[in-house]
Design an enzyme around this catalytic site. Structure first.
Site, PDB file in Angstrom:
ATOM      1  CE  LYS A  38       5.570 -12.824 -11.090  1.00  0.00           C
ATOM      2  NZ  LYS A  38       5.433 -14.145 -11.907  1.00  0.00           N
ATOM      3  CE  LYS A  45       7.628 -15.778 -21.038  1.00  0.00           C
ATOM      4  NZ  LYS A  45       6.642 -14.702 -20.906  1.00  0.00           N
ATOM      5  CG  ASP A  54       4.026 -16.366 -22.270  1.00  0.00           C
ATOM      6  OD1 ASP A  54       4.096 -15.364 -22.241  1.00  0.00           O
ATOM      7  OD2 ASP A  54       4.445 -16.895 -23.508  1.00  0.00           O
ATOM      8  CB  THR A  86      -1.163  -8.770 -20.458  1.00  0.00           C
ATOM      9  OG1 THR A  86      -0.602  -9.508 -19.197  1.00  0.00           O
ATOM     10  CG2 THR A  86       0.040  -8.439 -21.367  1.00  0.00           C
TER      11      THR A  86
HETATM   12  P1  NDP Z   1      -2.781 -17.328 -25.113  1.00  0.00           P
HETATM   13  O1  NDP Z   1      -2.320 -18.640 -25.295  1.00  0.00           O
HETATM   14  O2  NDP Z   1      -3.993 -16.961 -24.417  1.00  0.00           O
HETATM   15  O3  NDP Z   1      -3.353 -16.891 -26.653  1.00  0.00           O
HETATM   16  C1  NDP Z   1      -2.107 -16.987 -27.884  1.00  0.00           C
HETATM   17  C2  NDP Z   1      -2.825 -16.493 -29.192  1.00  0.00           C
HETATM   18  O4  NDP Z   1      -1.750 -16.159 -29.947  1.00  0.00           O
HETATM   19  C3  NDP Z   1      -3.576 -17.425 -29.712  1.00  0.00           C
HETATM   20  O5  NDP Z   1      -4.781 -16.803 -30.250  1.00  0.00           O
HETATM   21  C4  NDP Z   1      -2.848 -18.179 -30.448  1.00  0.00           C
HETATM   22  O6  NDP Z   1      -3.387 -18.864 -31.536  1.00  0.00           O
HETATM   23  C5  NDP Z   1      -1.950 -17.132 -31.030  1.00  0.00           C
HETATM   24  N1  NDP Z   1      -0.758 -17.677 -31.316  1.00  0.00           N
HETATM   25  C6  NDP Z   1       0.392 -18.480 -30.789  1.00  0.00           C
HETATM   26  N2  NDP Z   1       1.294 -18.862 -31.248  1.00  0.00           N
HETATM   27  C7  NDP Z   1       1.035 -18.486 -32.387  1.00  0.00           C
HETATM   28  C8  NDP Z   1       1.661 -18.529 -33.699  1.00  0.00           C
HETATM   29  N3  NDP Z   1       3.181 -19.384 -33.947  1.00  0.00           N
HETATM   30  N4  NDP Z   1       1.444 -18.278 -34.847  1.00  0.00           N
HETATM   31  C9  NDP Z   1       0.056 -17.731 -35.016  1.00  0.00           C
HETATM   32  N5  NDP Z   1      -0.747 -17.478 -33.687  1.00  0.00           N
HETATM   33  C10 NDP Z   1      -0.155 -17.839 -32.794  1.00  0.00           C
HETATM   34  O7  NDP Z   1      -1.592 -16.324 -24.955  1.00  0.00           O
HETATM   35  P2  NDP Z   1      -1.205 -15.008 -24.391  1.00  0.00           P
HETATM   36  O8  NDP Z   1      -2.488 -14.119 -24.811  1.00  0.00           O
HETATM   37  O9  NDP Z   1      -1.255 -15.048 -22.690  1.00  0.00           O
HETATM   38  O10 NDP Z   1       0.244 -14.527 -24.936  1.00  0.00           O
HETATM   39  C11 NDP Z   1      -0.057 -13.804 -26.146  1.00  0.00           C
HETATM   40  C12 NDP Z   1       1.252 -12.940 -26.134  1.00  0.00           C
HETATM   41  O11 NDP Z   1       1.452 -11.957 -25.261  1.00  0.00           O
HETATM   42  C13 NDP Z   1       2.483 -13.636 -26.357  1.00  0.00           C
HETATM   43  O12 NDP Z   1       3.379 -13.234 -27.113  1.00  0.00           O
HETATM   44  C14 NDP Z   1       3.022 -13.674 -24.886  1.00  0.00           C
HETATM   45  O13 NDP Z   1       4.279 -13.828 -24.467  1.00  0.00           O
HETATM   46  C15 NDP Z   1       2.517 -12.020 -24.482  1.00  0.00           C
HETATM   47  N6  NDP Z   1       2.442 -12.009 -23.147  1.00  0.00           N
HETATM   48  C16 NDP Z   1       1.386 -12.530 -22.475  1.00  0.00           C
HETATM   49  C17 NDP Z   1       1.330 -12.138 -20.961  1.00  0.00           C
HETATM   50  C18 NDP Z   1       0.118 -12.500 -20.013  1.00  0.00           C
HETATM   51  O14 NDP Z   1      -0.013 -11.903 -19.143  1.00  0.00           O
HETATM   52  N7  NDP Z   1      -0.424 -13.635 -20.572  1.00  0.00           N
HETATM   53  C19 NDP Z   1       2.183 -10.972 -20.535  1.00  0.00           C
HETATM   54  C20 NDP Z   1       2.852 -10.284 -21.273  1.00  0.00           C
HETATM   55  C21 NDP Z   1       3.021 -10.789 -22.803  1.00  0.00           C
HETATM   56  P3  NDP Z   1      -3.578 -20.741 -31.459  1.00  0.00           P
HETATM   57  O15 NDP Z   1      -4.717 -20.903 -30.529  1.00  0.00           O
HETATM   58  O16 NDP Z   1      -4.283 -20.991 -32.899  1.00  0.00           O
HETATM   59  O17 NDP Z   1      -2.283 -21.145 -31.330  1.00  0.00           O
HETATM   60  O1  2IT Z   2       5.802 -11.794 -20.759  1.00  0.00           O
HETATM   61  C1  2IT Z   2       4.964 -11.669 -19.672  1.00  0.00           C
HETATM   62  O2  2IT Z   2       5.338 -10.524 -19.129  1.00  0.00           O
HETATM   63  C2  2IT Z   2       4.346 -12.640 -19.044  1.00  0.00           C
HETATM   64  N1  2IT Z   2       3.961 -13.565 -19.689  1.00  0.00           N
HETATM   65  C3  2IT Z   2       3.718 -12.366 -17.520  1.00  0.00           C
HETATM   66  C4  2IT Z   2       4.884 -12.723 -16.606  1.00  0.00           C
HETATM   67  C5  2IT Z   2       4.358 -12.770 -15.227  1.00  0.00           C
HETATM   68  O3  2IT Z   2       5.344 -13.141 -14.384  1.00  0.00           O
HETATM   69  O4  2IT Z   2       3.172 -12.361 -14.880  1.00  0.00           O
END
Ligand code: NDP
Ligand code: 2IT
Length: 450
Positions: A94, A130, A170, A213
């Site tokens: 997952k 992943k 993600d 999250t």
């Molecule tokens: P989104 O795609 O919704 O948003 C990502 C954000 O991070 C954007 O603002 C993006 O800016 C910025 N970003 C991405 N890559 C970079 C980079 N290399 N340098 C600077 N800014 C960057 O993703 P999420 O909000 O879902 O994910 C954000 C983080 O949270 C990640 O690390 C992800 O693994 C983690 N996460 C997400 C979960 C989920 O449920 N979605 C669960 C657990 C963890 P820009 O638009 O300019 O790229």
């Molecule tokens: O990093 C994470 O935990 C996620 N991007 C969510 C994973 C999931 O299966 O909901």
């Protein structure tokens, strides 16, 4: 095996580096865990004898494949797709799917490894995986994103299933991409099953998955504050990112009485001293999920500061929430945060703090919640989505809100128990690593050598 045969961290990591050359993010994630787990297994020799840590740090399986698609100008485009199935000792693989040009095998291996411990911490039956691609959704039309997602799923569908491996979103993968991928899986297999989470409400999604999250990351901070007899009231909070996790973290910070003053994207950060709330937060969500614009537009719209090509950690704050991506808090930035009086950090992003930065937080004894614990709320509600799909039912919002809150408190308390050190200090890094490791390790011991 006798005590003097126990591998120390350096020789263990030398082996990891040799077997996985050049995969720096993967080395970093394994080292963070091994630093706590190796001393722990030294006093629990059954884990050592059966080489559990070495086995967890070797993915069960990795699939790498070509993804071809046609862009709007009829050019043939070629990307690379991946699924890393790290460990399924306690449940089906997952974990999310990331579409971003920075995706490499190393990045996905670190994420799948971390996910194994995170999912264990949720107490739900989920293994760790992943996937993703170096595809860049930025600037692509909906039709291009659809064709890419369909091509990606045409290969991926052979390797996943509701009891095998359940991907989700993600970075770069949200409701739109999940819809395209679920549709293609359904078409190819002629089944309607819970093979992805983060689905739309019309086709098997769960309430509060989108918020989970960011909310969970803030709940974890609330519980750390509570342990120090403190609250969010009046706390100045800096947040990085402006996607799913960041915007919902801001929403919950505001609800709990804190004040969020920054957001960022890959072009820079905005600093809104008056706080990002109400219509301003709604603007960011629309900007990022509908118009897919840049955060700089917020500064123009609301007349606040924009700092190009910088991260928000120089802004004085009480609490910090890195919610963008890996390695976005360096040692120097951690030092600046501490110097400016930051009392706590809760990580919404995966592995946002570099290892020397973690050492700075630990040495300063501020509250520090590592990502595998702090951002587990998202995958936890994914686990609840799987349960609802299997039972063909839909739980009410109040029930899900309560379940998320209870799961985050349980993770906090579990980490606090394993992480309590001399005096009152709680080392949440150690707590998360040991609590996450134990459940997976015990299941692996039950299976013998696999
Ligand atoms: P989104 O795609 O919704 O948003 C990502 C954000 O991070 C954007 O603002 C993006 O800016 C910025 N970003 C991405 N890559 C970079 C980079 N290399 N340098 C600077 N800014 C960057 O993703 P999420 O909000 O879902 O994910 C954000 C983080 O949270 C990640 O690390 C992800 O693994 C983690 N996460 C997400 C979960 C989920 O449920 N979605 C669960 C657990 C963890 P820009 O638009 O300019 O790229
Ligand atoms: O990093 C994470 O935990 C996620 N991007 C969510 C994973 C999931 O299966 O909901």
């Amino acid at each position: 095996m006798s005590a003097q045969d126990l591998p120390d961290l350096e020789s263990f990591m030398a082996g990891v580096r040799k077997r996985n050359p050049g995969e720096n993010e993967f080395h970093q994630a394994v080292q963070e865990v091994a630093a706590d787990v190796l001393p722990f297994v030294a006093s629990n020799p059954k884990y050592q004898e059966w080489e559990v840590m070495r086995r967890i740090a070797e993915p069960d399986r990795i699939v790498i494949f070509r993804v071809c698609w046609e862009d709007d100008n009829k050019n043939i485009r070629v990307n690379r797709g991946y699924r890393v199935q790290n460990n399924n000792a306690i449940g089906p693989y997952k974990g999310g799917v990331r579409f971003h040009p920075s995706v490499t095998l190393s990045v996905l291996k670190f994420l799948a490894f971390e996910q194994t411990f995170k999912n264990s911490l949720t107490s739900l039956p989920m293994g760790g995986g992943k996937g993703g691609s170096d595809f860049n959704p930025k600037g692509k039309s909906d039709g291009e994103v659809m064709r890419f997602c369909q091509s990606f799923m045409t290969e991926l569908h052979r390797h996943i299933g509701p009891d095998t491996d359940v991907p989700a979103g993600d970075i770069g993968v949200g409701a739109r991409e999940i819809g395209f991928m679920f549709g293609q899986y359904k078409r190819l297999t002629n089944t309607f099953v819970g093979v992805l989470t983060g689905k739309g409400m019309e086709y098997g999604g769960s309430l509060i998955r989108t918020e989970a999250t960011g909310y969970g990351t803030v709940y974890f901070m609330e519980d750390m504050l509570k342990a120090r007899k403190d609250t969010f009231e009046g706390k100045i909070c800096t947040v990085s990112g402006s996607g799913n996790v960041a915007t919902h973290a801001v929403e919950k910070i505001n609800q709990l009485g804190g004040k969020s003053v920054t957001l960022s994207d890959s072009s820079g950060f905005i600093y809104d001293k008056d706080g990002i709330h109400g219509d301003k937060l709604a603007y960011v969500k629309e900007l990022k999920t509908v118009r897919r614009g840049r955060i700089e537009e917020y500064a123009k719209e609301f007349g606040c500061e924009f700092h190009a090509n910088q991260r928000p950690w120089s802004v004085p704050c009480d609490l910090a929430f890195p919610c963008a991506t890996q390695n976005e808090v360096s040692k120097e930035e951690a030092e600046i945060l501490v110097k400016n009086g930051c009392q706590g950090v809760s990580e919404g992003a995966n592995m946002p703090t570099e290892l020397p930065g973690i050492d700075v937080f630990k040495a300063a004894k501020i509250m520090y919640a590592p990502s595998k614990a702090a951002n587990a709320g998202g995958v936890a509600v994914s686990g609840l989505e799987m349960s609802q799909n299997s039972a063909r039912i839909a739980w009410k919002e109040e029930e899900l809100q309560q379940l998320l809150r209870d799961i985050m408190k349980n993770i906090h308390d579990n980490c606090a128990e394993y992480g309590r050190e001399d005096g009152e200090y709680i080392n949440y890094v150690k707590g998360a690593n040991l609590a996450g490791f134990t459940k997976v390790a015990d299941a692996m011991l039950a299976y013998g050598v696999l």
